[in-house]
Scaffold this active site. Structure first.
Site, PDB file in Angstrom:
ATOM      1  N   GLU A 167       0.858  -1.178   0.000  1.00  8.28           N
ATOM      2  CA  GLU A 167       0.000   0.000   0.000  1.00  8.28           C
ATOM      3  C   GLU A 167       0.899   1.233   0.000  1.00  8.28           C
ATOM      4  O   GLU A 167       1.772   1.359   0.871  1.00  8.28           O
ATOM      5  CB  GLU A 167      -0.906   0.006   1.242  1.00  8.28           C
ATOM      6  CG  GLU A 167      -1.843   1.197   1.185  1.00  8.28           C
ATOM      7  CD  GLU A 167      -2.844   1.259   2.334  1.00  8.28           C
ATOM      8  OE1 GLU A 167      -2.861   0.345   3.172  1.00  8.28           O
ATOM      9  OE2 GLU A 167      -3.591   2.253   2.369  1.00  8.28           O
ATOM     10  N   ARG A 185       5.486 -12.966   9.648  1.00  6.78           N
ATOM     11  CA  ARG A 185       5.802 -11.563   9.477  1.00  6.78           C
ATOM     12  C   ARG A 185       7.171 -11.314  10.093  1.00  6.78           C
ATOM     13  O   ARG A 185       7.443 -11.753  11.205  1.00  6.78           O
ATOM     14  CB  ARG A 185       4.735 -10.749  10.198  1.00  6.78           C
ATOM     15  CG  ARG A 185       4.613  -9.347   9.702  1.00  6.78           C
ATOM     16  CD  ARG A 185       3.446  -8.648  10.389  1.00  6.78           C
ATOM     17  NE  ARG A 185       3.534  -7.229  10.128  1.00  6.78           N
ATOM     18  CZ  ARG A 185       3.015  -6.631   9.060  1.00  6.78           C
ATOM     19  NH1 ARG A 185       2.355  -7.331   8.178  1.00  6.78           N
ATOM     20  NH2 ARG A 185       3.134  -5.339   8.893  1.00  6.78           N
ATOM     21  N   LYS A 216       4.245   0.744   8.975  1.00  5.73           N
ATOM     22  CA  LYS A 216       4.335   2.047   8.318  1.00  5.73           C
ATOM     23  C   LYS A 216       3.650   3.111   9.168  1.00  5.73           C
ATOM     24  O   LYS A 216       4.086   4.253   9.194  1.00  5.73           O
ATOM     25  CB  LYS A 216       3.684   1.980   6.940  1.00  5.73           C
ATOM     26  CG  LYS A 216       4.623   1.440   5.873  1.00  5.73           C
ATOM     27  CD  LYS A 216       3.950   1.413   4.518  1.00  5.73           C
ATOM     28  CE  LYS A 216       3.281   0.098   4.288  1.00  5.73           C
ATOM     29  NZ  LYS A 216       2.209   0.024   3.387  1.00  5.73           N
TER      30      LYS A 216
HETATM   31  P1  ATP Z   1       2.369  -1.838   7.355  1.00  2.92           P
HETATM   32  O1  ATP Z   1       1.950  -1.780   8.751  1.00  2.92           O
HETATM   33  O2  ATP Z   1       3.833  -1.705   7.214  1.00  2.92           O
HETATM   34  O3  ATP Z   1       1.609  -0.913   6.472  1.00  2.92           O
HETATM   35  P2  ATP Z   1       1.081  -3.842   5.821  1.00  2.92           P
HETATM   36  O4  ATP Z   1       1.103  -5.330   5.831  1.00  2.92           O
HETATM   37  O5  ATP Z   1      -0.256  -3.187   5.936  1.00  2.92           O
HETATM   38  O6  ATP Z   1       2.076  -3.334   6.903  1.00  2.92           O
HETATM   39  P3  ATP Z   1       1.406  -3.420   3.059  1.00  2.92           P
HETATM   40  O7  ATP Z   1       2.019  -2.321   2.312  1.00  2.92           O
HETATM   41  O8  ATP Z   1      -0.047  -3.631   2.932  1.00  2.92           O
HETATM   42  O9  ATP Z   1       1.810  -3.276   4.557  1.00  2.92           O
HETATM   43  O10 ATP Z   1       2.182  -4.781   2.780  1.00  2.92           O
HETATM   44  C1  ATP Z   1       2.407  -5.310   1.520  1.00  2.92           C
HETATM   45  C2  ATP Z   1       2.840  -6.732   1.690  1.00  2.92           C
HETATM   46  O11 ATP Z   1       4.023  -6.801   2.464  1.00  2.92           O
HETATM   47  C3  ATP Z   1       1.801  -7.568   2.401  1.00  2.92           C
HETATM   48  O12 ATP Z   1       1.529  -8.672   1.582  1.00  2.92           O
HETATM   49  C4  ATP Z   1       2.422  -8.007   3.669  1.00  2.92           C
HETATM   50  O13 ATP Z   1       2.160  -9.354   3.900  1.00  2.92           O
HETATM   51  C5  ATP Z   1       3.904  -7.804   3.444  1.00  2.92           C
HETATM   52  N1  ATP Z   1       4.556  -7.345   4.670  1.00  2.92           N
HETATM   53  C6  ATP Z   1       4.433  -6.156   5.275  1.00  2.92           C
HETATM   54  N2  ATP Z   1       5.157  -6.124   6.401  1.00  2.92           N
HETATM   55  C7  ATP Z   1       5.767  -7.323   6.510  1.00  2.92           C
HETATM   56  C8  ATP Z   1       6.653  -7.921   7.453  1.00  2.92           C
HETATM   57  N3  ATP Z   1       7.069  -7.265   8.537  1.00  2.92           N
HETATM   58  N4  ATP Z   1       7.086  -9.183   7.233  1.00  2.92           N
HETATM   59  C9  ATP Z   1       6.695  -9.849   6.148  1.00  2.92           C
HETATM   60  N5  ATP Z   1       5.859  -9.350   5.226  1.00  2.92           N
HETATM   61  C10 ATP Z   1       5.377  -8.107   5.403  1.00  2.92           C
HETATM   62 MG    MG Z   2      -1.717  -2.763   4.494  1.00  8.84          MG
END
Ligand code: ATP
Ligand code: MG
Length: 605
Positions: A142, A362, A372
């Site tokens: 995202e 994760r 984020k």
């Molecule tokens: P954030 O809190 O950082 O926004 P999120 O999962 O909502 O986390 P996205 O941008 O939606 O962030 O994530 C894109 C992809 O990255 C998702 O498929 C998620 O599974 C993966 N991802 C994000 N953070 C991690 C992590 N710490 N370890 C493994 N995969 C991750």
């Molecule tokens: Mg997300």
């Protein structure tokens, strides 16, 4: 003048804009490759590159250029003479900055250590139901913040699997929440991908498919699997908790269609309607209790402006996009596990093809946050310098701090795809990076918190220091007088009467310490194993240098106000030539990446 002079030589204007651009791009590509081979050739031949060898190497790698040897030779002449005009140490700096991987593999090759698997990291386990040429994976970030090392895990696994099966890897921005997305974040993700060396076969946006989402929304209503609800958020939460249905759930298909069309034509207020899945209000998996699949968001979208005001949630856009994109193996981190059931029920209701779902744990990293939302808070509250503040676990921060893309890749691959939660330490990431940097980083003397050292009977000597203990990276000579700077911490530890060695120079005995000056006498040059060793900088040649030392971002899950220390110091004269972006080792201090002239960031010890 008549335009009909047909015998004119071909001029640039005879080409289309695209053709000219293409030619220029190719010219540039050739020049970059030649520069790389010239630098490598110079490294292997005491600083002098041989044009024939450089061109030969390019041709061996790029058979497509064989018909263009004249053009290549022309470019090679100027590239090689430019490289040969640099001294050896400048050549190494250029290699390290521009082609760190090539420098490293060249050295490794030379040492006959080229174990290919160290490049690749650990082998990944086979994917279920995967056929060569048919695997499609994706990474759906995202664009609501910068890429961090957690995302890297998902991105590397997706791209490695696609590679492993000669398949396709798609990067798809999950950008259907206009109140959170920003244009700059799309670009930042793409830049970080490029730096990490991950090349998607396609880059897409979920928002490209808004019209299709609307078609699928109507289909869901038509098959009785969705309805428009006008319960308030609180009411919805309350009924969900109790497992009870609301009155909107039993509206007819035509009523729902009518309300939905009102929603998308902006006849309904922002908080007056949502589009909900017709799930199971009694399900033990609360995700299934009629989740919201579309909501009204008035904020303009960074790419589409005000074209739409009803936006799908990730619960809806994710499965639909995966299916439409032909994704065969959808991977995501384990915290989405409860949402899997919804993912598949949506696809089933829409009669869309179902990908396989693969989960991995994760990634967490000690003393930091991989969210984020939290990172953004630190940036917005100005607790840190920005998204690339060297304390942060974002890719731009790691790069700025001096981590190599390959170290990040090795770190991620070393953990594999396991679903088991683990919380690796920074030490592990640092150990991969240290192994890669050690053979390619030039050594310099930097003295933090400097204290003056005066030698009573100092001999006038010329000290020659090599830029690398094992590699032929060149050397510099220093005329050494009787005044030096030594590190403050070491000065504190030195006791009157004790001995110490000024590295690569000579041994001293401490005679006196006062007013922040240490006085000592020269006692010979012989190396003595137990003698403490000090790096030093001649007083006359010293110039000021600061080092930023990033520490743990969080302590007990709270922001650590002392997470960035800045130490003042002095560096030896040769350190003036370190370019911004270059990674060096300051002897006894650690690996550092030069951030801006005079300011280094400590990567790690
Ligand atoms: P954030 O809190 O950082 O926004 P999120 O999962 O909502 O986390 P996205 O941008 O939606 O962030 O994530 C894109 C992809 O990255 C998702 O498929 C998620 O599974 C993966 N991802 C994000 N953070 C991690 C992590 N710490 N370890 C493994 N995969 C991750
Ligand atoms: Mg997300």
């Amino acid at each position: 003048m008549s335009k009909e002079t047909t015998n004119e030589p071909v001029t640039l204007s005879a080409f289309t804009h695209q053709e000219i651009q293409k030619m220029m791009a190719k010219e540039e590509e050739i020049a970059i490759l030649l520069r790389k081979y010239a630098l490598l050739n110079a490294l292997a031949h005491d600083g002098k590159a041989d044009k024939g060898a450089v061109v030969g190497r390019l041709m061996a790698e790029r058979s497509d250029l064989r018909g263009e040897s004249k053009r290549v030779s022309g470019i090679a002449s100027s590239v090689v003479s430019e490289i040969n005009g640099l001294d050896q140490s400048q050549q190494v700096s250029a290699l390290q900055q521009e082609f760190p991987e090539s420098l490293r593999s060249e050295i490794q090759r030379k040492k006959e250590q080229s174990k290919k698997d160290s490049e690749k990291g650990a082998e990944l386990p086979e994917l279920e139901d995967a056929r060569i040429g048919e695997v499609v994976t994706r990474f759906p970030p995202e664009p609501n913040g910068f890429m961090h090392i957690g995302h890297t895990k998902a991105a590397i696994l997706g791209s490695e699997y696609a590679k492993m099966y000669s398949g396709k890897f798609i990067m798809r921005f999950d950008d259907t929440n206009p109140s959170a997305e920003k244009r700059e974040y799309y670009g930042a993700f793409i830049d970080d991908f490029a730096w990490l060396g991950i090349t998607p076969d396609a880059i897409r946006n979920s928002s490209d498919d808004m019209d299709r989402f609307y078609v699928f929304a109507e289909k869901l209503i038509a098959v009785g699997k969705a309805y428009v609800c006008s319960c308030s958020q609180e009411k919805m939460r309350e009924l969900r908790g109790k497992g009870e249905e609301c009155k909107h759930r039993s509206q007819s298909v035509s009523e729902n269609l009518n309300l939905w069309r009102k929603m998308i034509s902006r006849q309904v207020g922002k908080s007056d309607a949502t589009f909900r899945f017709h799930g199971d209000m009694k399900s033990l998996n609360t995700t299934m209790r009629d989740p919201v699949l579309f909501r009204i968001i008035d904020d303009p979208h960074p790419l589409l402006g005000n074209k739409y005001s009803v936006w799908p949630t990730y619960d809806f856009a994710g499965p639909v996009e995966d299916s439409l994109d032909g994704v065969t193996h959808a991977m995501r981190s384990k915290e989405y596990e409860l949402r899997d059931q919804l993912y598949f029920e949506i696809l089933k209701s829409l009669e869309l093809r179902e990908p396989k779902m693969i989960e991995f744990s994760r990634l967490k990293l000690q003393n930091t946050t991989l969210s984020k939302r939290n990172l953004k808070k630190f940036v917005e509250e100005k607790l840190v310098e920005g998204w690339d503040d060297p304390r942060l676990p974002t890719i731009s921060a790691l790069r700025r701090r001096g981590f190599l893309a390959l170290a990040i890749r090795q770190f991620i691959l070393s953990m594999g795809v396991s679903k088991v939660e683990s919380e690796p330490t920074w030490d592990l990431l640092e150990s991969f990076n240290r192994k890669l940097l050690d053979p390619i980083a030039k050594r310099y003397f930097f003295v933090p918190n400097p204290v003056k050292l005066k030698i009573a009977n100092a001999p006038k000597v010329k000290v020659t220091l090599k830029y690398h203990p094992d590699e032929n990276f060149g050397e510099r000579s220093i005329d050494v007088g009787d005044s030096f700077f030594i590190p403050g911490d070491d000065a504190d530890d030195l006791r009157i009467g004790s001995n110490a060695r000024l590295i690569e120079a000579y041994n001293i005995q401490i005679a006196e310490k006062n007013n922040s000056v240490v006085k000592a006498k020269y006692i010979g040059e012989e190396r003595v194993a137990e003698m403490p060793k000090l790096q030093w900088v001649c007083e006359e040649a010293a110039f000021p240098m600061k080092a930023k030392i990033p520490g743990p971002l969080l302590i007990n899950d709270q922001f650590n106000p002392d997470s960035l220390r800045v130490v003042d110091g002095v560096a030896e004269s040769a350190a003036r030539q370190i370019q911004s972006g270059e990674i060096v080792q300051f002897v006894r201090f650690g690996f550092c990446r030069m951030d801006t002239p005079g300011i280094a960031i400590r990567t790690h010890s």
